[in-house]
Enzyme design. Sequence first.
Site, PDB file in Angstrom:
ATOM      1  CG  ASP A  36      -1.682   1.246   1.422  1.00  0.00           C
ATOM      2  OD1 ASP A  36      -2.412   1.629   0.484  1.00  0.00           O
ATOM      3  OD2 ASP A  36      -1.564   1.875   2.488  1.00  0.00           O
ATOM      4  CG  ASP A  38      -1.343   7.764   0.162  1.00  0.00           C
ATOM      5  OD1 ASP A  38      -0.197   8.042  -0.205  1.00  0.00           O
ATOM      6  OD2 ASP A  38      -2.356   7.983  -0.534  1.00  0.00           O
TER       7      ASP A  38
END
Length: 217
Positions: A36, A38
């Site tokens: 991922d 952020d």
Amino acid sequence: MADRIGTPHPLSEPGLWVEQTGGRVFPPRSPALFLDRDGTVNVDTDYPSDPAEIELRPQMLPVIAAANRAGIPVVVVTNQSGIARGYFGWDVFAKVNARVLELLDGQGVFVDMVLACAYHEAGVGPLAVADHPMRKPNPGMLTEGGRRLDLDLQRSLIVGDKLADMQAGQRAGLSQGWLVDGEAAVQPRFAIRRLHDDHDVGGLLAAIETLGRERGA
């Protein structure tokens, strides 16, 4: 990085960005490290839209470095509902994305592909799609990356800061993932490992190194 921003956006459809960020070629059926963005690679500033505010999370640097050394593809998979909601457009995403890659490069580490999904039920126009197959927790970005890089998803790993990341990994057929600041859990055919401290990072590094040894065997 300016050249990357200046090129046409690598959109395979209105709400899906797929960018191969390096020229490395991997053997067929390689496992990958899915990340991922952020809250995992960089600090989550709530819909990051200012490249000047991007700050890497130091915890991920040795993880990416280990994958780079082991010859394991590193693939970023990121939901970007801020685009669907009209907070910013693909131009802004391109600048933020370029800044993340620039900061990683400055630390001597790199990713091989970035996929971003802008579909969301609260979006407008063609981006207003509920439960789009590309949006995590659905597995679409992982399977698309797997298709393009000819990955072995079952042996691949995922790291994220939300349960949706873990669910996407499970639905894509991965067997384990690491949840930033989360708790460990064992689910059918999928294990969630916690990622809090140096000990947890050590476990993730060991898993990556094991994949590297298997790849070279």
